[in-house]
Structure formats: structure tokens, C-alpha cells
Design a protein around this motif. Structure first.
Motif, short mmCIF file in Angstrom:
data_model
loop_
_atom_site.label_atom_id
_atom_site.label_comp_id
_atom_site.label_asym_id
_atom_site.label_seq_id
_atom_site.Cartn_x
_atom_site.Cartn_y
_atom_site.Cartn_z
N LEU A 11 0.84 -1.20 0.00
CA LEU A 11 0.00 0.00 0.00
C LEU A 11 0.87 1.25 0.00
O LEU A 11 1.77 1.40 0.84
N GLY A 12 0.63 2.13 -0.94
CA GLY A 12 1.40 3.36 -1.04
C GLY A 12 2.68 3.23 -1.86
O GLY A 12 3.36 4.20 -2.12
N GLY A 13 3.00 2.00 -2.26
CA GLY A 13 4.21 1.77 -3.06
C GLY A 13 4.03 2.26 -4.48
O GLY A 13 2.93 2.25 -5.03
N ASN A 14 5.12 2.69 -5.09
CA ASN A 14 5.10 3.21 -6.46
C ASN A 14 5.07 2.03 -7.44
O ASN A 14 5.96 1.19 -7.43
N VAL A 15 4.05 2.01 -8.30
CA VAL A 15 3.87 0.91 -9.25
C VAL A 15 5.03 0.84 -10.24
O VAL A 15 5.55 -0.24 -10.52
N ALA A 16 5.46 1.98 -10.78
CA ALA A 16 6.56 1.99 -11.76
C ALA A 16 7.83 1.43 -11.13
O ALA A 16 8.52 0.60 -11.75
N ASP A 17 8.15 1.85 -9.92
CA ASP A 17 9.34 1.33 -9.24
C ASP A 17 9.21 -0.18 -8.99
O ASP A 17 10.17 -0.92 -9.14
N TYR A 18 8.00 -0.60 -8.64
CA TYR A 18 7.76 -2.01 -8.34
C TYR A 18 7.96 -2.88 -9.58
O TYR A 18 8.69 -3.87 -9.53
N VAL A 19 7.34 -2.52 -10.70
CA VAL A 19 7.45 -3.38 -11.89
C VAL A 19 8.86 -3.37 -12.47
O VAL A 19 9.28 -4.33 -13.09
N LEU A 20 9.58 -2.27 -12.27
CA LEU A 20 10.94 -2.18 -12.81
C LEU A 20 12.00 -2.69 -11.83
O LEU A 20 13.20 -2.56 -12.09
N SER A 21 11.57 -3.28 -10.73
CA SER A 21 12.53 -3.86 -9.79
C SER A 21 12.47 -5.38 -9.88
O SER A 21 11.53 -5.95 -10.43
N LYS A 22 13.49 -6.00 -9.32
CA LYS A 22 13.56 -7.46 -9.33
C LYS A 22 12.72 -8.02 -8.18
O LYS A 22 12.68 -7.44 -7.10
N PRO A 23 12.04 -9.14 -8.42
CA PRO A 23 11.29 -9.76 -7.32
C PRO A 23 12.26 -10.36 -6.30
O PRO A 23 13.47 -10.47 -6.56
N SER A 24 11.73 -10.78 -5.20
CA SER A 24 12.53 -11.50 -4.20
C SER A 24 13.05 -12.78 -4.83
O SER A 24 12.57 -13.20 -5.89
N GLN A 25 14.00 -13.43 -4.18
CA GLN A 25 14.52 -14.69 -4.70
C GLN A 25 13.38 -15.71 -4.82
O GLN A 25 13.27 -16.43 -5.81
N ALA A 26 12.49 -15.76 -3.82
CA ALA A 26 11.36 -16.68 -3.87
C ALA A 26 10.43 -16.33 -5.03
O ALA A 26 9.94 -17.23 -5.72
N GLY A 27 10.20 -15.04 -5.26
CA GLY A 27 9.36 -14.61 -6.38
C GLY A 27 9.97 -14.97 -7.72
O GLY A 27 9.28 -15.40 -8.65
N SER A 28 11.27 -14.81 -7.83
CA SER A 28 11.99 -15.15 -9.06
C SER A 28 11.94 -16.66 -9.32
O SER A 28 11.68 -17.11 -10.45
N GLU A 29 12.14 -17.44 -8.27
CA GLU A 29 12.07 -18.90 -8.40
C GLU A 29 10.66 -19.36 -8.77
O GLU A 29 10.49 -20.28 -9.57
N LEU A 30 9.65 -18.68 -8.23
CA LEU A 30 8.27 -19.01 -8.54
C LEU A 30 7.97 -18.74 -10.02
O LEU A 30 7.35 -19.56 -10.70
N LEU A 31 8.44 -17.61 -10.54
CA LEU A 31 8.25 -17.29 -11.96
C LEU A 31 8.94 -18.34 -12.83
O LEU A 31 8.38 -18.79 -13.83
N ASP A 32 10.14 -18.76 -12.45
CA ASP A 32 10.84 -19.81 -13.20
C ASP A 32 10.03 -21.10 -13.21
O ASP A 32 9.92 -21.77 -14.24
#
Length: 190
Positions: free
Chosen positions: A140-161
Motif C-alpha cells: 500500500l502506497g508503493g510506487n507501481v513503476a518502481d515495483y514493476v521495474l525492480s527485481k522480485p525477491s529470490q522466492a518470487g523469481s524462483e516461482l516465476l521460473d
């Protein structure tokens, strides 16, 4: 049947593993799994692979025009190969779905996704398939542009893989645009 698969993302190493590059990440997995090599095309302003996977002839593209101008590349490929919008699948990140969740749909708006917005404008059609790869939303309150242009957590990255691997395993469903099977597939398979 799908003849063109477009992965959305931004070129450049600084964007390589960001959430917004989910489409590029999926196509890179698909190419690696099938021993395919990307070729840069100045004509299409894209990295391109023309191939056959499981007996299905496909064109894979990663537009190099940056996300907000994806339609420029897509429009050139569609016109050159004389493809109909419903023969195209666009793979992209989706804020409205949690990480690890996918949804295949046909038609619809852009829901604020600038890559989709530009493709719709260049094709003057919304009648194409979209494979939406969930990336979740910023806190909540986080910037969407910064969020999408940043890397996910290691767990998030592994989940996408893992999601990419499951989709590739059931790739025929994807190319046949079997929405019922694909939409029931995840996250139960992970």
C-alpha cells in the motif's frame, strides 16, 4: 491456433530480471528448453526466432523498442507475416494477479499496461490472446513503476521460473489457446 508469441519486456541488462520483463523471461525459458537461438532483427526491431515446437510452426519475438512502444515491433511482424490478431499470444506481467498465478484470455482492454496499450493502438484490435503472468502489487502506497521495474525477491523469481517450466511442459495447450486447461493449471501444479 497461435502462430506468433510476443514476450513483453524492456531491453538492457538493468531490466533483465525485473517483474516487467516476465514476458521476456518466459520466452527465454522456452528458447533454452528447445535449444533455440535468438537473432536480432533490425527489420522488426526485435529479437526473433522462427521455429517449430512440437510440430507447430511459430514465430517468437521480444520487441527491443521498450515496453511502451511494443506495438511498433508487433505491428511490423503482423503485417509482414500477414497474421490475424487472434493468431497472436502476448505474454506479459500482470499486477492484478498474485505471484505464481496465470490467466489466459482473449480480447479485452489494456488495464493500464502500456505495452498492451501500444499493441492495441498499432493493430487497431484487442482481439488477441494474452498470457498474464502474475507479479502481484506493491505494498500500500508503493510506487507501481518502481515495483514493476525492480527485481522480485529470490522466492518470487524462483516461482516465476517454476511457472515458466510448467507452461512449457504443457506448451501444446498454450499454442492451441486452450483457456480452460491453462487457467486451471496453476498454482496447483507448483
Amino acid at each position: 491456433m497461435i502462430k506468433l508469441i510476443v514476450g513483453l519486456g524492456n531491453p538492457g541488462s538493468q531490466y533483465e530480471k525485473t517483474r516487467h520483463n516476465a514476458g521476456f523471461i518466459f520466452l527465454n525459458h522456452l528458447a533454452l528448453q528447445n535449444g533455440l537461438v535468438w537473432k536480432s532483427s533490425s527489420q522488426f526491431q526485435s529479437d526473433v526466432i522462427s521455429c517449430s515446437i512440437n510440430g507447430k510452426d511459430l514465430i517468437l519475438i521480444k520487441p527491443l523498442t521498450f515496453m511502451n512502444k511494443s506495438g511498433l515491433s508487433v505491428g511490423k511482424v503482423m503485417r509482414y507475416y500477414k497474421l490475424k490478431p487472434e493468431e497472436m499470444l502476448v505474454v506479459h506481467d500482470e499486477l492484478e494477479l498474485a505471484e505464481g498465478v496465470i490467466k489466459l484470455k482473449l480480447d479485452g482492454g489494456h488495464a493500464g499496461h502500456n505495452g498492451l496499450r501500444d499493441i492495441i493502438a498499432h493493430l487497431d484490435s484487442r482481439n488477441f490472446y494474452r498470457l498474464r503472468l502474475g507479479i502481484g502489487r506493491p505494498s500500500l502506497g508503493g510506487n507501481v513503476a518502481d515495483y514493476v521495474l525492480s527485481k522480485p525477491s529470490q522466492a518470487g523469481s524462483e516461482l516465476l521460473d517454476k511457472v515458466c517450466q510448467v507452461l512449457i511442459k504443457d506448451f501444446d495447450w498454450l499454442v492451441d489457446a486452450d483457456m480452460a486447461k491453462l487457467n486451471a493449471l496453476l498454482p496447483a501444479q507448483i
